[in-house]
Design a protein around this motif. Structure first.
Motif, short mmCIF file in Angstrom:
data_model
loop_
_atom_site.label_atom_id
_atom_site.label_comp_id
_atom_site.label_asym_id
_atom_site.label_seq_id
_atom_site.Cartn_x
_atom_site.Cartn_y
_atom_site.Cartn_z
N VAL A 395 -51.46 12.69 -2.78
CA VAL A 395 -50.98 13.95 -3.42
C VAL A 395 -52.28 14.84 -2.39
O VAL A 395 -53.40 13.22 -2.89
CB VAL A 395 -50.87 14.58 -4.51
CG1 VAL A 395 -51.38 16.08 -3.82
CG2 VAL A 395 -49.65 14.26 -4.55
N ALA A 398 -55.03 19.14 -2.18
CA ALA A 398 -54.45 19.84 -3.66
C ALA A 398 -55.23 20.95 -3.40
O ALA A 398 -56.78 21.64 -4.27
CB ALA A 398 -54.04 19.41 -5.01
N PHE A 409 -48.07 14.48 -11.36
CA PHE A 409 -47.58 13.97 -9.89
C PHE A 409 -46.33 12.72 -10.12
O PHE A 409 -47.43 11.70 -11.01
CB PHE A 409 -48.37 13.62 -8.66
CG PHE A 409 -47.51 13.41 -7.92
CD1 PHE A 409 -46.74 14.36 -7.05
CD2 PHE A 409 -47.80 12.21 -6.58
CE1 PHE A 409 -45.59 13.39 -5.50
CE2 PHE A 409 -47.65 11.86 -5.74
CZ PHE A 409 -46.39 12.44 -4.99
N THR A 429 -56.77 15.56 -5.31
CA THR A 429 -56.00 14.87 -4.47
C THR A 429 -55.79 13.28 -5.66
O THR A 429 -56.42 13.37 -6.03
CB THR A 429 -56.47 13.71 -3.37
OG1 THR A 429 -58.63 12.85 -4.55
CG2 THR A 429 -57.80 13.95 -2.03
N VAL A 447 -44.10 17.54 -8.08
CA VAL A 447 -45.19 18.22 -7.83
C VAL A 447 -45.17 19.08 -9.04
O VAL A 447 -44.55 20.13 -8.98
CB VAL A 447 -45.58 18.45 -7.21
CG1 VAL A 447 -47.23 19.24 -7.01
CG2 VAL A 447 -45.87 17.48 -5.98
N ALA A 457 -50.06 21.80 -1.85
CA ALA A 457 -50.97 20.63 -1.78
C ALA A 457 -50.44 20.01 -1.15
O ALA A 457 -49.01 20.04 -0.69
CB ALA A 457 -50.64 19.53 -2.93
N THR A 458 -50.13 18.55 -0.54
CA THR A 458 -49.63 17.86 0.82
C THR A 458 -49.35 16.27 0.58
O THR A 458 -50.40 15.73 -0.62
CB THR A 458 -50.18 17.64 2.06
OG1 THR A 458 -50.64 18.61 2.45
CG2 THR A 458 -49.11 17.11 3.12
N VAL A 459 -47.96 16.64 0.26
CA VAL A 459 -47.58 14.55 0.25
C VAL A 459 -47.23 13.85 1.04
O VAL A 459 -45.97 14.29 2.05
CB VAL A 459 -46.29 14.96 -1.12
CG1 VAL A 459 -45.87 13.67 -1.57
CG2 VAL A 459 -46.88 15.99 -2.50
#
Length: 789
Positions: A395, A398, A409, A429, A447, A457-459
């Protein structure tokens, strides 16, 4: 003579011949006045009784008590009863094992002579104080639900308050006593609800100024009573209020803003209804709550059929949160706010449709956004997984706010269970360690924002296959490309006692420091030494001595980023050469990064030595060289840290042992090349100097040599040191100090020019002072020193 007979005799004697003083052989006989002075009862012989009479009128209410009882040791120790002249006992007997027995209020049935019988048990003896009161009628009045408080005043022991009301069956009712000021031992007063049939429905007592009866549902039709009952001989006053605790009801719209919660009555709940659909996920938040205590209230979801979904969640403080729950029925649902105990207060309640976000994610593909815009909402990023595949994910970016951790997560199986343990994040992260799938089907990365947090956030997900290759010591570089969760495992066969090092170069990565780590792992899987952090294009793992035979591994681990770089590994023997402390230049060639050199020489305790090292190294961090002087027993005497200069200088050191000393030379970073070293025996220039006398010349004969010029001085004298024709370069090139007889510095000056002055300085002691000339670094030069004053 029997007890009843003795009681009859007492009544006759006291009633007909009061004051004559005749008494039964084993009964203490006397009289007592209602509302009068207490009577002391003293019974000193086993089998004695006390009989105390008074004239009573039918309908009179009487209350009596024994206090300060010393009867014992049996339990019960003494009994107190009320009899009429025809030997009929009125009501039950009061007993005690302690110091007090209370004969609760009872109404006389006849007019005539009555008596209190004090009856020790098991032939006990002792004394006590007896008091009796004529009790006025209980204070009684109708009371209206939710009306202002009714004043309660109970001034005679045994008097109660009885306040009547007529509620509806099923109606929730509570009561509160405030401002209570009752005398006596704890508890001082009891508060009860009494049903129309005379049975008690609920009761509580207090030692303080307040008492509360939590709401109870009315279970009988008719007139109920709120009874205020002072305990023992307590008297006092208070204010009583009886409340209709029907719950507050209001509609609620999901995602529609806050509703006002106003629960001002003890036991009252808030019921806020909304339309819900099976499979929908609902959460709730509370703000500006004023309920006291912890937990102050609970939050729960109530089904259309009236049952509770899950377990009510206790809340504390001015905010609250009910995490998202899946509705299992379609219909009118409710959120219930339930204050705990007697808590009352207000708040703002908001409910949300927190149905999870569901998206697809591709393994080894681009990052996917998780957008959690409602409190309690999760993001499920789905992919097709096969049993045996090892994957991992990270991740980044965030934005969840709140206390740590802000989000969790995890990896969720097709059957909905979690594989392994979730990881949590407190920053922007986190990374999920590699895990092997144990089912085939649709998996999800979940998430889960913690508490009422929202954010994005980016996964990104990866197949967790490490880059495992052999690396040749002193061989060619290996190029590497690692994703954020891969490690580079570069193996070689090593032997215990072997020296190895490794260097990462040309590293390219995104993010901060460290972008990667470099470590050496033993054949048994443990790490030798400490890993080094890679914050730049180059990183170097300095020389380590292997302590096992077998397959060793240099491990390169990216830290949340993709890494492109190369790695090279080395092995070597340490360089050892003998030399002498004569100033002779010795050349050492360092062939491998991490290789060190050790120069040995004979030294004598008390000998002063210095060392000068110059280098022409390539590939180093600065470049730089660190020096360490090592005693004959292997312990370090002094160390000179590395600098970014092309050499290093060990200033004059006095040896403290005789034997073979070592000068350890450690080129820094992944450097190799040529090093030249010189070790000197240092002899300081020690002479006397006279004020206004002949100037002294000083020449540094060896690097590290100082000049010491002594003179006698007395407190109050003024002295000046003048330096001229100095050829020492640098700033300062030399430091000149005026030193007291005890070795402390009186004054000093940095010499940066050919001519400079120290002083004038006023001496503050008597004895031998010293002018010390200390060249800085391994510089050479001369100067003229003159002392005046």
């Amino acid at each position: 003579m029997g007890l009843m007979r003795r009681f009859m005799v007492a009544i006759v004697i006291v009633g007909a011949c009061a004051g004559i003083g005749v008494r039964s052989a084993d009964a203490a006989v006397g009289s007592i006045s209602l509302n009068g002075s207490p009577v002391t009862v003293t019974l000193t012989k086993s089998g004695d009784y006390g009989i105390y009479t008074f004239s009573g009128t039918a309908g009179t209410r009487v209350f009596a008590e024994l206090t300060s009882s010393t009867f014992g040791p049996d339990c019960p120790a003494v009994a107190l009863s009320l009899y009429y002249q025809d030997f009929t006992k009125l009501g039950s007997t009061a007993t005690t094992c302690g110091s007090t027995a209370v004969l609760e209020t009872r109404t006389l049935t006849n007019t005539g002579t009555w008596g209190f019988l004090v009856d020790p048990q098991q032939n006990d003896i002792g004394s006590a104080t007896l008091r009796a009161w004529s009790v006025p009628a209980d204070q009684s009045a109708p009371i209206t639900l939710d009306a202002p408080a009714t004043a309660v005043s109970l001034g005679t022991p045994g008097q109660n308050g009885a306040f009547t009301f007529t509620p509806t069956v099923g109606q929730p009712v509570s009561a509160a006593l405030t401002g209570a000021a009752f005398s006596g031992a704890c508890p001082t007063v009891a508060l009860s609800f009494v049903r129309p049939d005379g049975s008690q429905a609920a009761t509580t007592s207090t030692c303080t100024s307040t008492a509360s009866l939590n709401a109870i549902p009315i279970d009988q039709a008719g007139t109920w009573t709120a009874r205020v009952d002072p305990q023992l001989d307590s008297t006092g006053s208070a204010a009583l209020q009886v409340l209709d605790n029907t719950d507050q009801h209001a509609p609620l719209i999901l995602n529609g803003g806050a509703v006002d919660v106003e629960l001002a009555r003890d036991g009252q709940n808030g019921i806020y209804s909304f339309a819900g659909t099976a499979g929908q996920k609902v959460s709730a938040t509370v703000a500006a709550a004023t309920f006291p205590g912890c937990p102050a209230y609970t939050l729960a979801l109530v089904r259309p059929d009236g049952t509770t979904l899950g377990t009510p969640v206790g809340q504390c403080g001015d905010t609250g949160f009910l995490d998202g729950q899946l509705l299992d029925q379609t219909g009118t649902w409710s959120l219930r706010v339930d204050p705990q105990g007697s808590a009352t207060g207000s708040a703002q309640l908001t409910a949300y449709d927190a149905t999870d976000q569901v998206r697809s994610i591709k393994i080894n593909g681009p990052g996917v956004s998780a957008n959690l815009l409602k409190p309690g909402q999760n993001s499920l990023l789905q992919f097709d997984g096969t049993t045996g595949t090892t994957i991992t994910a990270q991740v980044t970016g965030a934005t969840f706010s709140g206390s740590c951790p802000t989000f969790a997560f995890s990896l969720v199986r097709p059957d909905g269970t979690t594989l392994g343990s979730p990881v949590t994040g407190c920053t922007d992260t986190t990374q999920l360690a590699a895990q092997t799938l144990d089912q085939t089907g649709t998996w999800s990365f979940r998430v889960d924002a913690q508490g009422p947090a929202t954010g994005t956030a980016t996964v990104q997900a990866f197949v967790a296959t490490n880059d495992v290759r052999a690396i040749a010591l002193n061989g060619a570089r290996l190029g590497l490309h690692l994703n954020a969760v891969q490690s580079g495992d570069y193996t070689f066969t090593g032997t215990a006692g072997q020296n190895v090092s490794a260097a990462v170069s040309n590293a390219s990565f995104a993010g901060g420091c460290p972008g990667y780590t470099l470590a050496l792992v033993r054949p048994d899987g443990t790490t030798l030494g400490a890993p080094v952090d890679g914050c730049d294009a180059d990183a170097f793992l300095d020389a380590l001595v292997l302590d096992q035979d077998g397959t060793w591994t240099f491990v390169v681990q990216p830290v949340g980023t993709t890494l492109d770089a190369s790695i090279q590994a080395y092995t070597f023997n340490e360089l050892t050469k003998p030399t002498a402390s004569t100033g002779k230049s010795l050349k050492v060639i360092v062939k491998r990064p991490g290789q060190n050199a050790t120069l040995t020489f004979s030294g004598t305790a008390g000998q002063r030595i210095s060392a000068v090292v110059s280098s022409s190294l390539t590939g180093g961090a600065c470049p730089g060289v660190a020096l360490t002087l090592v005693r004959p027993d292997g312990t370090n005497s002094v160390a000179v840290p590395s600098t970014c200069a092309d050499g290093a200088f060990l200033d004059a050191v006095t040896l403290d042992a005789t034997g073979t000393w070592q000068l350890a030379i450690d080129p820094q970073g992944a450097s190799d090349g040529t090093v030249r070293a010189q070790i000197y025996t240092v002899v300081d220039d020690v002479r006397t100097i006279a004020p206004s006398g002949t100037p002294k010349s000083f020449t540094a004969q060896q690097p590290g040599a100082n000049g010491h010029f002594h003179f006698k001085g007395s407190a109050g004298q003024v002295r000046t040191v003048t330096v001229s024709w100095s050829t020492f370069t640098g700033c300062p090139g030399v430091v000149v100090s005026l030193v007291r007889p005890d070795g402390s510095v009186l004054a000093s000056v940095d010499g940066c020019d050919a001519n400079f002055v120290l002083g004038p300085a006023t001496l503050d002691a008597k004895g031998k002072f010293t002018v010390i000339v200390d060249p800085q670094g391994p510089v050479e030069g001369t100067m003229i020193v003159k002392l005046t004053g």
